[in-house]
Each structure stands twice: as C-alpha cells, then as structure tokens.
Write a protein that holds these residues in place. Structure first.
Motif, PDB file in Angstrom:
ATOM      1  N   SER A 132       0.946  -1.195  -0.019  1.00  0.00           N
ATOM      2  CA  SER A 132       0.006   0.004   0.003  1.00  0.00           C
ATOM      3  C   SER A 132       0.810   1.155  -0.061  1.00  0.00           C
ATOM      4  CB  SER A 132      -1.016   0.049   1.382  1.00  0.00           C
ATOM      5  OG  SER A 132      -1.761  -1.179   1.133  1.00  0.00           O
ATOM      6  N   ARG A 133       1.780   1.341   0.930  1.00  0.00           N
ATOM      7  CA  ARG A 133       2.791   2.336   0.875  1.00  0.00           C
ATOM      8  C   ARG A 133       3.499   2.567  -0.211  1.00  0.00           C
ATOM      9  NH1 ARG A 133       8.061   3.360   5.075  1.00  0.00           N
ATOM     10  NH2 ARG A 133       8.355   5.546   4.418  1.00  0.00           N
ATOM     11  N   GLN A 134       4.021   1.417  -1.136  1.00  0.00           N
ATOM     12  CA  GLN A 134       4.556   1.549  -2.548  1.00  0.00           C
ATOM     13  C   GLN A 134       3.534   2.244  -3.584  1.00  0.00           C
ATOM     14  OE1 GLN A 134       5.421  -2.174  -4.457  1.00  0.00           O
ATOM     15  NE2 GLN A 134       7.460  -1.219  -5.195  1.00  0.00           N
ATOM     16  N   GLU A 135       2.338   1.604  -3.329  1.00  0.00           N
ATOM     17  CA  GLU A 135       1.344   2.257  -4.314  1.00  0.00           C
ATOM     18  C   GLU A 135       1.139   3.838  -4.189  1.00  0.00           C
ATOM     19  OE1 GLU A 135      -2.246   0.409  -4.041  1.00  0.00           O
ATOM     20  OE2 GLU A 135      -1.286  -1.593  -4.899  1.00  0.00           O
ATOM     21  N   GLU A 136       1.111   4.132  -2.680  1.00  0.00           N
ATOM     22  CA  GLU A 136       1.044   5.632  -2.559  1.00  0.00           C
ATOM     23  C   GLU A 136       2.194   6.465  -3.018  1.00  0.00           C
ATOM     24  OE1 GLU A 136      -0.794   9.173  -1.193  1.00  0.00           O
ATOM     25  OE2 GLU A 136      -1.504   7.234  -1.270  1.00  0.00           O
ATOM     26  N   ILE A 137       3.353   5.835  -2.821  1.00  0.00           N
ATOM     27  CA  ILE A 137       4.799   6.559  -3.188  1.00  0.00           C
ATOM     28  C   ILE A 137       4.686   6.578  -4.749  1.00  0.00           C
ATOM     29  CG2 ILE A 137       7.241   6.335  -3.878  1.00  0.00           C
ATOM     30  CD1 ILE A 137       7.293   5.115  -0.703  1.00  0.00           C
ATOM     31  N   LEU A 138       4.358   5.672  -5.719  1.00  0.00           N
ATOM     32  CA  LEU A 138       4.056   5.907  -7.092  1.00  0.00           C
ATOM     33  C   LEU A 138       3.073   6.795  -7.330  1.00  0.00           C
ATOM     34  CD1 LEU A 138       4.268   2.122  -7.858  1.00  0.00           C
ATOM     35  CD2 LEU A 138       6.006   3.713  -8.432  1.00  0.00           C
ATOM     36  N   LYS A 139       2.130   6.843  -6.614  1.00  0.00           N
ATOM     37  CA  LYS A 139       1.055   8.102  -7.140  1.00  0.00           C
ATOM     38  C   LYS A 139       1.423   9.358  -6.982  1.00  0.00           C
ATOM     39  CE  LYS A 139      -3.433   9.449  -5.707  1.00  0.00           C
ATOM     40  NZ  LYS A 139      -4.581   9.522  -4.690  1.00  0.00           N
ATOM     41  N   ARG A 140       2.271   9.569  -5.910  1.00  0.00           N
ATOM     42  CA  ARG A 140       2.833  10.922  -5.575  1.00  0.00           C
ATOM     43  C   ARG A 140       4.079  11.396  -6.550  1.00  0.00           C
ATOM     44  NH1 ARG A 140       3.332  11.180   1.007  1.00  0.00           N
ATOM     45  NH2 ARG A 140       1.167  11.110   1.474  1.00  0.00           N
ATOM     46  N   LEU A 141       4.814  10.034  -6.799  1.00  0.00           N
ATOM     47  CA  LEU A 141       5.897  10.468  -7.924  1.00  0.00           C
ATOM     48  C   LEU A 141       4.998  10.925  -9.213  1.00  0.00           C
ATOM     49  CD1 LEU A 141       8.031   7.770  -7.280  1.00  0.00           C
ATOM     50  CD2 LEU A 141       8.922  10.116  -7.116  1.00  0.00           C
ATOM     51  N   TYR A 142       4.070  10.445  -9.715  1.00  0.00           N
ATOM     52  CA  TYR A 142       3.281  10.493 -10.833  1.00  0.00           C
ATOM     53  C   TYR A 142       2.879  12.138 -10.729  1.00  0.00           C
ATOM     54  CZ  TYR A 142       0.277  10.355 -14.749  1.00  0.00           C
ATOM     55  OH  TYR A 142      -0.309  10.645 -16.065  1.00  0.00           O
ATOM     56  N   GLU A 143       2.456  12.437  -9.847  1.00  0.00           N
ATOM     57  CA  GLU A 143       1.677  13.839  -9.525  1.00  0.00           C
ATOM     58  C   GLU A 143       2.837  14.782  -9.573  1.00  0.00           C
ATOM     59  OE1 GLU A 143      -0.470  13.837  -5.948  1.00  0.00           O
ATOM     60  OE2 GLU A 143      -2.152  12.686  -6.797  1.00  0.00           O
ATOM     61  N   LEU A 144       3.999  14.397  -8.933  1.00  0.00           N
ATOM     62  CA  LEU A 144       5.205  15.372  -9.130  1.00  0.00           C
ATOM     63  C   LEU A 144       5.880  15.500 -10.460  1.00  0.00           C
ATOM     64  CD1 LEU A 144       7.167  16.976  -7.280  1.00  0.00           C
ATOM     65  CD2 LEU A 144       8.586  14.829  -6.978  1.00  0.00           C
ATOM     66  N   LYS A 145       5.717  14.217 -11.061  1.00  0.00           N
ATOM     67  CA  LYS A 145       6.176  14.430 -12.600  1.00  0.00           C
ATOM     68  C   LYS A 145       5.293  15.389 -13.257  1.00  0.00           C
ATOM     69  CE  LYS A 145       7.279  11.567 -16.527  1.00  0.00           C
ATOM     70  NZ  LYS A 145       6.729  12.311 -17.522  1.00  0.00           N
TER      71      LYS A 145
END
Length: 277
Positions: free
Chosen positions: A14-27
């Motif tokens: 779950s934490r990994q999915e959240e991090i990936l989501k935030r990275l996408y938004e940051l990109k």
C-alpha cells in the motif's frame, strides 16, 4: 487452506502504491513547470496569480485532444497566451469559456514583469480561485499572461514551435479544439474572411469601413442565424467581440442586433460581458 497474507507485506504494498502515485503527480507538476521555465515569459509576477479549474462533468473528449494535438504521456498539454491588458483579446476569453464546457481545463492568469498594473477584473477573467486537482487530472492547460506585447501571442508546444501571433489566428486555433469538424473549403474560406473583416475593418477601420461591414453583416444575418451557416463559428465570436470593442453595438442594424442577442444568450459571451461594464 488459503495462505494468509502477511499484514506487514500488505502495508508495504500500500505504501509503495502511494509513493508511486505521488511520484506521478510530482512528474506532472515538474512537466508543467518546465514548460513555463522554457518560455521567455517565465519572469511573471507571482504575487498576481489567479488559478481556477473550470470544467464540465463531461470528460469523454480526451481522445479528441489526443487526435488533434498528439499524445504526450505524463504531461499536460498547455496553451500559453501573451496579451496586452490595455487591449484585452475578448474573443480568446469567450473561446476559453467555450472550451471549459467541453474539456477539463486547468486555467491560470499571470502578470508579466513588463506590466506595471492590471485591473482586478482582468486578473480574475477566468473566474474565482477554486481548489485545484493534480495536473494529471486535467485535459488541457490554458495560461494567460498579461504582458506588454504589440499583439497577442500563443505557444502550444513550448519547446518546438514559434509563437502564433494575432488574435484572429489564435482564435482559429482555439475554436478548432472546440469544434474539430472539417468544414468544406468554401465554408472555411468564408469564416476566415469574416474573422479578418471583423478585426481589420470593423475593429480597426474607419467609420466608413465599419458602416460597410455592418451592412454586409446585416445582409448575411438576414439569410441565416449565424454569419456562416446554421451553427456558431469563430467568425461569430470574433465579430461580436469586435463590435463590443468599437462601441458601435447599439447602432447596429436589426439583423445584427438580433444576432448579438443570440450570442449573449450563450453563457461564454455573457461571462465576458462582465468585463465590459
């Protein structure tokens, strides 16, 4: 028996999915910033920023934009327009409102350092600031920069294209996003002719030229509800705005008056009328 999943492993996933989501938004955010930084207009005054996220709940038109503008995965398509606040391009504001009825648009207004002051109503020409969503939730970015330029300028692909100059040319581009249908050659030529006539003879011409244009408009509007054909076109948008800017709207002949009312009954026109008061 079905093997139980380790709770700690679930938490890690779950934490990994959240991090990936935030990275996408940051990109997505970085993509947007890089487009602004690579323009000569990056030195706007950040104290005068108004952003709004006007959009229609109908969000099924992303494919239309991809078809017309090309796909750009992970980055928001951005239209950036420079305009002089002493000569606001009203037609572009009407077209922005029309586009907001079709697409999810991230709208922003900036003040360039070349401009000392901008009237509050122009700073808020896209509406009041509302809560933003992440950039990747939108289909199109629409940024207006009030700048000391001789004529409106627009860039779409910041890195690869020269500016499109002139209110008429930009209006044609924006209306093509709203109405991507390919008209017959004769119809397209008539629309282009009315756009140029409205800008160069009605808005900037002599009183004699304006009177001649109004007579031609009155004759055309005696045959159909709109200047070209049975539907609203960019010719109607530009001509209506030109009439407002010349101050001759009240003296227009009967068919033109009726057509103006038809335009003003549409929300995008009525919202721009507030700027004229």
């Amino acid at each position: 028996l079905q093997e139980e999943v380790d709770p700690s492993l679930q938490a890690l996933e779950s934490r990994q999915e959240e991090i990936l989501k935030r990275l996408y938004e940051l990109k997505s955010a970085v993509d947007g910033l890089s487009k602004m930084i690579q323009t000569p207009d990056a030195d706007f005054d950040v104290t005068n920023i108004i952003q709004t996220d006007e959009f229609s709940p109908l969000t099924t038109n992303g494919a239309d934009l991809d078809l017309m503008l090309g796909k750009d995965y992970g980055a928001l398509k951005d239209v950036v327009i420079n305009a002089n606040p002493s000569h606001p391009p009203l037609s572009l504001l009407v077209l922005h409102s029309l586009l907001c009825e079709r697409y999810k648009i991230l709208s922003a207004v900036h003040t360039h350092s070349s401009v000392k002051s901008v009237p509050e109503k122009l700073l808020r020409c896209f509406g009041e600031q509302t809560k933003k969503q992440p950039r990747h939730k939108y289909q199109l970015g629409f940024t207006l920069i009030w700048k000391d330029v001789p004529k409106p300028q627009m860039k779409f692909s910041i890195q690869t294209m020269c500016p499109i100059e002139g209110e008429g040319n930009i209006a044609r581009f924006l209306f093509s996003l709203f109405c991507p249908k390919h008209s017959a050659a004769v119809t397209s030529t008539l629309i282009d002719s009315w756009v140029d006539t409205a800008l160069f003879q009605l808005r900037e011409g002599s009183s004699k030229e304006r009177a001649a244009v109004l007579r031609s408009m009155n004759a055309a509007l005696g045959r159909s509800s709109w200047l070209v054909g049975s539907e609203l076109s960019v010719a109607d948008v530009v001509a209506w705005c030109a009439l407002q800017q010349t101050g001759t709207a009240s003296a227009a002949p009967a068919n033109v008056q009726k057509w103006m009312k038809s335009c003003e009954n549409l929300a995008p026109f009525s919202s721009v009328m507030k700027l004229l008061k």
